[in-house]
Enzyme design. Structure first.
Site, short mmCIF file in Angstrom:
data_model
loop_
_atom_site.label_atom_id
_atom_site.label_comp_id
_atom_site.label_asym_id
_atom_site.label_seq_id
_atom_site.Cartn_x
_atom_site.Cartn_y
_atom_site.Cartn_z
N HIS A 91 -31.85 -55.75 -3.96
CA HIS A 91 -31.28 -55.74 -2.60
C HIS A 91 -31.88 -54.61 -1.75
O HIS A 91 -31.27 -53.53 -1.67
CB HIS A 91 -29.76 -55.51 -2.67
CG HIS A 91 -28.98 -56.69 -3.10
ND1 HIS A 91 -28.32 -57.51 -2.22
CD2 HIS A 91 -28.75 -57.20 -4.34
CE1 HIS A 91 -27.71 -58.48 -2.88
NE2 HIS A 91 -27.96 -58.32 -4.18
N CYS A 126 -32.49 -61.48 -3.95
CA CYS A 126 -31.51 -61.80 -4.99
C CYS A 126 -31.13 -63.29 -4.96
O CYS A 126 -31.96 -64.11 -5.30
CB CYS A 126 -30.31 -60.87 -4.86
SG CYS A 126 -29.42 -60.74 -6.42
N GLU A 133 -31.79 -54.20 1.32
CA GLU A 133 -30.96 -53.91 2.51
C GLU A 133 -29.85 -52.92 2.19
O GLU A 133 -29.14 -52.47 3.08
CB GLU A 133 -30.38 -55.22 3.09
CG GLU A 133 -29.18 -55.81 2.36
CD GLU A 133 -29.51 -56.43 1.00
OE1 GLU A 133 -30.68 -56.35 0.55
OE2 GLU A 133 -28.59 -56.97 0.37
#
Ligand code: GLN
Length: 211
Positions: free
Chosen positions: A176, A79, A178
């Site tokens: 994202h 991002c 994560e």
């Protein structure tokens, strides 16, 4: 054990550290140029690219990082991290500049998905991962608008917009990874780190033999 750094200026760095630890990797926050020397690869998290970019400059990390990347040091930007890695950034207002690392030959537009849908989730087919598809979370995400030669698109939205790419040892995603339990993209990054570590050990070995 090899260490992987996560740039810890601002944004979702704790989540990346946690994802790497879940994979059994020693993950450390990086804030200072000297700390870069202790890690075999770096993740640049999502957050606010203008803020992270400003801090990258203030902490004198830009020059060191550029030098390392030119030598093949693996970096994974997610991002805002993708914005910082791009050669060209569009959609910056006049008041902001982003310290560009210029590590990937792509042009990206910040906050490109508009207000109503500035956050969304979708399932992506990611070429290097194979099935099943990857559940991707986009939060005020950038869009890749131009892809140079030498850049491999790893995933695109249904309308063809590229949202993940790789150039050499640099990987970037507009979303994202994560924030979900799927660690396959982190694993893929670790495989690039392993390849690069083996290569540099090989080169060191050759240099020693020649000396
Ligand atoms: N809109 C942010 C930027 O350009 C990126 C958002 C994010 O990282 N989730 O910096």
């Amino acid at each position: 054990m090899k260490k992987i750094g996560v740039l810890a200026m601002q944004g979702a760095f704790a989540e990346h550290i946690e994802a790497l630890r879940r994979l059994g990797v020693a993950a450390v926050p990086v804030r200072l140029p000297g700390e870069l020397k202790e890690v075999k690869g770096l993740i640049i998290p999502g957050g606010e690219s203008t803020t992270i970019g400003k801090l990258l400059g203030e902490y004198r990390l830009v020059g060191e990082l550029k030098k390392l990347i030119a030598k093949g040091f693996p970096v994974f930007g997610t991002c805002a991290g993708m914005v910082l890695l791009a050669k060209e950034v569009r959609g910056l207002d006049g008041n902001h500049s982003v310290e560009l690392l210029g590590a990937m030959d792509i042009a990206v537009r910040r906050n490109a998905f508009g207000r109503q849908v500035d956050s969304f989730e979708t399932d992506l087919d990611i070429s290097v991962l194979g099935p099943p598809s990857f559940h991707a979370v986009f939060i005020r995400a950038p869009r890749i608008e131009k892809v140079g030669r030498g850049v491999e698109v790893l995933a695109s939205l249904a309308d063809g917009t590229p949202v993940a790419a790789r150039q050499g040892n640099v990987v970037a995603t507009a979303f994202h990874p994560e924030l979900t339990a799927d660690l396959r993209l982190h694993k893929h990054f670790l495989s690039l780190v392993d390849g690069n570590t083996r290569e540099s050990q090989h080169e060191q070995g050759n240099a020693q033999q020649e000396a």
